[in-house]
Design an enzyme around this catalytic site. Structure first.
Site, PDB file in Angstrom:
ATOM      1  CB  CYS A 116      -0.948   0.002   1.197  1.00  0.00           C
ATOM      2  SG  CYS A 116      -2.309  -1.151   0.995  1.00  0.00           S
ATOM      3  CG  HIS A 256      -2.679   3.723   2.854  1.00  0.00           C
ATOM      4  ND1 HIS A 256      -3.183   3.599   1.580  1.00  0.00           N
ATOM      5  CD2 HIS A 256      -2.779   2.492   3.429  1.00  0.00           C
ATOM      6  CE1 HIS A 256      -3.554   2.343   1.390  1.00  0.00           C
ATOM      7  NE2 HIS A 256      -3.336   1.654   2.483  1.00  0.00           N
ATOM      8  CG  ASN A 286      -6.419  -0.098   1.290  1.00  0.00           C
ATOM      9  OD1 ASN A 286      -5.862   0.501   0.377  1.00  0.00           O
ATOM     10  ND2 ASN A 286      -5.764  -0.787   2.202  1.00  0.00           N
TER      11      ASN A 286
HETATM   12  C1  LIG Z   1      -9.162  -6.157   9.622  1.00  0.00           C
HETATM   13  C2  LIG Z   1      -9.700  -5.316  10.755  1.00  0.00           C
HETATM   14  C3  LIG Z   1     -10.760  -4.362  10.239  1.00  0.00           C
HETATM   15  C4  LIG Z   1     -10.351  -6.234  11.779  1.00  0.00           C
HETATM   16  O1  LIG Z   1     -10.831  -5.464  12.866  1.00  0.00           O
HETATM   17  P1  LIG Z   1     -10.503  -5.891  14.372  1.00  0.00           P
HETATM   18  O2  LIG Z   1     -11.221  -4.949  15.243  1.00  0.00           O
HETATM   19  O3  LIG Z   1      -8.995  -5.950  14.477  1.00  0.00           O
HETATM   20  O4  LIG Z   1     -11.141  -7.285  14.457  1.00  0.00           O
HETATM   21  P2  LIG Z   1     -10.460  -8.688  14.835  1.00  0.00           P
HETATM   22  O5  LIG Z   1      -9.601  -9.171  13.702  1.00  0.00           O
HETATM   23  O6  LIG Z   1      -9.847  -8.589  16.192  1.00  0.00           O
HETATM   24  O7  LIG Z   1     -11.743  -9.585  14.947  1.00  0.00           O
HETATM   25  C5  LIG Z   1     -12.708  -9.350  15.956  1.00  0.00           C
HETATM   26  C6  LIG Z   1     -13.917 -10.182  15.648  1.00  0.00           C
HETATM   27  O8  LIG Z   1     -14.596  -9.589  14.545  1.00  0.00           O
HETATM   28  C7  LIG Z   1     -14.874 -10.601  13.583  1.00  0.00           C
HETATM   29  N1  LIG Z   1     -14.922  -9.994  12.266  1.00  0.00           N
HETATM   30  C8  LIG Z   1     -13.888  -9.795  11.398  1.00  0.00           C
HETATM   31  N2  LIG Z   1     -14.390  -9.240  10.291  1.00  0.00           N
HETATM   32  C9  LIG Z   1     -15.708  -9.084  10.470  1.00  0.00           C
HETATM   33  C10 LIG Z   1     -16.758  -8.559   9.672  1.00  0.00           C
HETATM   34  N3  LIG Z   1     -16.537  -8.065   8.442  1.00  0.00           N
HETATM   35  N4  LIG Z   1     -18.012  -8.541  10.171  1.00  0.00           N
HETATM   36  C11 LIG Z   1     -18.257  -9.014  11.407  1.00  0.00           C
HETATM   37  N5  LIG Z   1     -17.321  -9.528  12.202  1.00  0.00           N
HETATM   38  C12 LIG Z   1     -16.060  -9.561  11.730  1.00  0.00           C
HETATM   39  C13 LIG Z   1     -13.743 -11.602  13.753  1.00  0.00           C
HETATM   40  O9  LIG Z   1     -14.128 -12.843  13.221  1.00  0.00           O
HETATM   41  C14 LIG Z   1     -13.604 -11.632  15.243  1.00  0.00           C
HETATM   42  O10 LIG Z   1     -14.604 -12.458  15.783  1.00  0.00           O
HETATM   43  P3  LIG Z   1     -14.279 -13.419  17.026  1.00  0.00           P
HETATM   44  O11 LIG Z   1     -13.904 -12.477  18.133  1.00  0.00           O
HETATM   45  O12 LIG Z   1     -15.561 -14.130  17.203  1.00  0.00           O
HETATM   46  O13 LIG Z   1     -13.145 -14.274  16.584  1.00  0.00           O
HETATM   47  C15 LIG Z   1      -8.579  -4.506  11.450  1.00  0.00           C
HETATM   48  O14 LIG Z   1      -7.739  -5.366  12.173  1.00  0.00           O
HETATM   49  C16 LIG Z   1      -7.754  -3.714  10.481  1.00  0.00           C
HETATM   50  O15 LIG Z   1      -8.232  -2.792   9.852  1.00  0.00           O
HETATM   51  N6  LIG Z   1      -6.453  -4.041  10.371  1.00  0.00           N
HETATM   52  C17 LIG Z   1      -5.569  -3.309   9.500  1.00  0.00           C
HETATM   53  C18 LIG Z   1      -5.909  -3.647   8.090  1.00  0.00           C
HETATM   54  C19 LIG Z   1      -5.189  -2.775   7.134  1.00  0.00           C
HETATM   55  O16 LIG Z   1      -5.007  -1.612   7.387  1.00  0.00           O
HETATM   56  N7  LIG Z   1      -4.785  -3.372   6.021  1.00  0.00           N
HETATM   57  C20 LIG Z   1      -4.147  -2.693   4.969  1.00  0.00           C
HETATM   58  C21 LIG Z   1      -2.779  -2.353   5.353  1.00  0.00           C
HETATM   59  S1  LIG Z   1      -2.129  -1.357   4.156  1.00  0.00           S
END
Ligand SMILES: CC(C)(COP(=O)(O)OP(=O)(O)OC[C@H]1O[C@@H](n2cnc3c(N)ncnc32)[C@H](O)[C@@H]1OP(=O)(O)O)[C@@H](O)C(=O)NCCC(=O)NCCS
Length: 341
Positions: A116, A256, A286
């Site tokens: 990214c 970003h 994104n």
């Molecule tokens: C991916 C992201 C949105 C997930 O959010 P989070 O708050 O970290 O969530 P987690 O991964 O801890 O998951 C928490 C729960 O939500 C659930 N969950 C994940 N995606 C979900 C969705 N779309 N809808 C509902 N629940 C979801 C998970 O399964 C998990 O459930 P569990 O507790 O029963 O296992 C977040 O981690 C993120 O944005 N990370 C950075 C990603 C990024 O910037 N990528 C590009 C880099 S350039």
């Protein structure tokens, strides 16, 4: 003789027509609009549906838009860089394909992939050619067809990404506008948290790689989230301290667009108002290499000569960095109006 800087003298953009809403995603995986908005901040994203169209086709539209807005003839361009993670093919380079399709025939060019962070890496690379005096009109186009590597059965990644393209023209400036400083970093130890495993020389495409879904994005959300906030804000704060930039004399923060919570956390750590932070993640998601040029494209109308901008990025690798630049032109008449959303 006054110092030559590389100034952005135009911005072009393109988004494919089809809009994938959170309602539609909620029918594909177990999620809701409320979860996506509160955890990521994306309402909708554009998707290039035509299976015969590739990343280069979006890039071509962005570059054509750039040429039209800046009255640039393709044969005047002496360098074209494409950056992103979804090239049309392994080789030749997507930059070569784009150059051919837009009629850039007097140039050299190549691809840059820094996840990214691709756009800032390419912008900084291109700026060195302009600053040296060897190149006068350089196109940097960030474009990604993320929908080709997103697993639409994986609820933790599919709401995040969208397709799109953004391009800028870099030209020499001697009036102090242009790129003033950059701090670009890489830490390959972060590569285990975000990658596309198959398709390269390590895991060439096979029946097995397809069965194991190894051609899709693999992401461990939490470590990526934490690193994005700390690395991006550490670098932007360092840049602000180095150049005495404050919430008052900095016109815009251009981060970003990966997650609205990452953007807000960075702005907080910089002690910078969200109102002066460029944000379009809600409508585009994104778009990887396209997020920063698409932000400039969307906010161009509000940009004035001499505005101080701080661009920041974070991506797979891990890669990250910040660029401090002074805006070169009045975008009031050239910029487009945004829909009321
Ligand atoms: C991916 C992201 C949105 C997930 O959010 P989070 O708050 O970290 O969530 P987690 O991964 O801890 O998951 C928490 C729960 O939500 C659930 N969950 C994940 N995606 C979900 C969705 N779309 N809808 C509902 N629940 C979801 C998970 O399964 C998990 O459930 P569990 O507790 O029963 O296992 C977040 O981690 C993120 O944005 N990370 C950075 C990603 C990024 O910037 N990528 C590009 C880099 S350039």
């Amino acid at each position: 003789m006054s110092q030559i800087r590389a100034a952005i003298t135009g911005v072009g953009g393109y988004l494919p027509e089809y809009i994938l809403t959170n309602e539609e995603i909620s029918k594909m995986v177990d999620t809701t609009d409320e979860w996506i908005m509160s955890h990521i901040g994306v309402k909708e994203r554009h998707i290039l549906k035509d299976p015969e169209k590739a990343t280069s086709d979006m890039a071509v539209e962005a570059v054509k838009n750039l040429f039209a807005k800046t009255n640039t003839r393709p044969d005047e361009v002496d360098m074209l860089l494409w950056c992103g993670v979804t090239p049309d093919m392994a080789f030749p380079s997507t930059a070569n394909i784009i150059s051919d399709k837009v009629g850039v025939t007097n140039a050299f060019g190549y691809d840059i992939n820094a996840g990214c962070s691709s756009f800032l890496y390419a912008l900084v690379t291109a700026s060195k050619f302009v600053e040296s005096g060897s190149h006068k009109k350089v196109v940097v186009v960030g474009a990604d067809k993320m929908s080709t590597i997103v697993d639409y059965t994986d609820r933790s990644t599919c709401p995040i990404f969208g397709d799109g393209a953004g391009a800028v023209l870099l030209e020499p400036s001697t009036n102090q506008t242009g790129i003033i400083d950059s701090m670009m970093k890489v830490d390959g130890a972060g590569r285990k948290h975000l990658f596309q495993a198959a398709g390269g020389s390590l895991l060439p495409p096979s029946f097995n790689t397809i069965l194991k879904k190894q051609h899709y994005i693999y992401q461990e959300g939490q470590p990526v989230f934490k690193a994005a906030v700390s690395k991006m804000s550490d670098t932007t704060v360092a840049m602000m301290q180095k150049h005495n930039l404050t919430a008052e004399n900095l016109a815009w923060f251009v981060p970003h667009q990966a997650n609205m919570r990452i953007i807000e956390a960075c702005a907080r750590r910089m002690n910078f108002p969200v109102e002066k932070t460029m944000v379009n993640i809600r409508r585009y998601g994104n778009t990887t290499a396209a997020t920063l040029p698409l932000c400039l494209w969307d906010y161009e109308k509000q940009l004035r000569p001499g505005d101080n901008l701080l661009l920041a990025t974070f991506g797979a690798g891990f890669t990250w960095g910040a660029v401090y630049l002074q805006w070169a032109y009045n975008g009031e008449k050239i910029g487009h109006d945004l829909p009321n959303t």
